[in-house]
Design a protein around this motif. Structure first.
Motif, short mmCIF file in Angstrom:
data_model
loop_
_atom_site.label_atom_id
_atom_site.label_comp_id
_atom_site.label_asym_id
_atom_site.label_seq_id
_atom_site.Cartn_x
_atom_site.Cartn_y
_atom_site.Cartn_z
N LEU A 9 0.84 -1.19 0.00
CA LEU A 9 0.00 0.00 0.00
C LEU A 9 0.88 1.24 0.00
N PRO A 10 0.42 2.30 -0.64
CA PRO A 10 1.18 3.55 -0.61
C PRO A 10 1.25 4.10 0.82
N SER A 11 2.25 4.90 1.06
CA SER A 11 2.45 5.51 2.37
C SER A 11 1.35 6.54 2.65
N MET A 12 0.66 6.37 3.75
CA MET A 12 -0.38 7.33 4.13
C MET A 12 0.24 8.70 4.44
N ALA A 13 1.47 8.70 4.92
CA ALA A 13 2.14 9.98 5.19
C ALA A 13 2.31 10.76 3.89
N PHE A 14 2.70 10.06 2.83
CA PHE A 14 2.85 10.74 1.55
C PHE A 14 1.49 11.21 1.03
N ILE A 15 0.50 10.34 1.11
CA ILE A 15 -0.83 10.67 0.58
C ILE A 15 -1.37 11.93 1.25
N SER A 16 -1.17 12.05 2.55
CA SER A 16 -1.71 13.21 3.27
C SER A 16 -0.93 14.49 2.99
N PRO A 65 1.37 17.24 -2.79
CA PRO A 65 0.77 18.46 -3.34
C PRO A 65 -0.45 18.10 -4.21
N LEU A 66 -1.41 18.99 -4.25
CA LEU A 66 -2.64 18.75 -4.98
C LEU A 66 -2.40 18.43 -6.46
N TRP A 67 -1.38 19.05 -7.08
CA TRP A 67 -1.17 18.82 -8.50
C TRP A 67 -0.86 17.36 -8.81
N MET A 68 -0.36 16.60 -7.82
CA MET A 68 -0.05 15.20 -8.06
C MET A 68 -1.31 14.35 -8.27
N TRP A 69 -2.45 14.86 -7.86
CA TRP A 69 -3.71 14.12 -8.02
C TRP A 69 -4.45 14.53 -9.29
#
Length: 161
Positions: free
Chosen positions: A63-70, A73-77
């Motif tokens: 699973l991806p890191s929740m620390a990274f997900i939180s 930056p918005l542009w990555m989504w």
């Protein structure tokens, strides 16, 4: 990188481009059947998720890191939003422009945007300055788009009937 590796990469890139008109044509038919282009867009993206999840599970990807997900930056989504935009516009435009016209225009837009991304090294890309040859290539591509979409033989075909 070896010649064989380059050949493989080029083949995969060509395949990625080749599936676009098939996806768009199929989704356009789906839109007519479902009653709206956005329903076809949703269906297409849901099928993507349903196909991708078993692959992720089979590969046992962590699973991806929740620390990274939180903290990302918005542009990555934005990739998902651009994907929806492309699929939805393809569904609407392909029947009007034809497969070759839509793909040619989409490709021209991709090349121009890519040159801007490369020139400024945006989103972590390696900078590739605009040169006369790169700009000339883009101009030739756009000339090709004009010929594909508006050339004299458009609508008459090359093969007599």
């Amino acid at each position: 990188m070896s010649t064989l590796q380059w050949t493989g990469l080029l083949t995969l890139a060509a395949f990625a481009g080749a599936v676009v008109p098939f996806q768009s044509a199929i989704n356009s038919n789906l839109a007519r059947a479902l009653g709206h282009p956005l329903w076809a867009t949703l269906a297409s993206l849901l099928v993507s998720v349903l196909l991708l999840l078993p692959v992720i599970l089979a590969l046992r990807l962590p699973l991806p890191s929740m620390a990274f997900i939180s903290k990302a930056p918005l542009w990555m989504w934005a990739g998902g939003a651009f994907g929806v935009c492309f699929v939805a516009l393809a569904v609407v435009l392909l029947p009007k422009l034809g497969a070759s016209g839509f793909v040619a225009l989409a490709l021209a837009g991709q090349v121009i945007a890519s040159m801007v991304l490369d020139h400024f090294g945006l989103f972590g890309l390696v900078e590739k300055q605009l040169t006369v040859s790169r700009v000339s290539g883009a101009v030739l591509l756009i000339a090709g788009v004009v010929l594909i979409q508006f050339g004299q033989s458009a609508g008459r075909g090359l093969v007599p009937q």
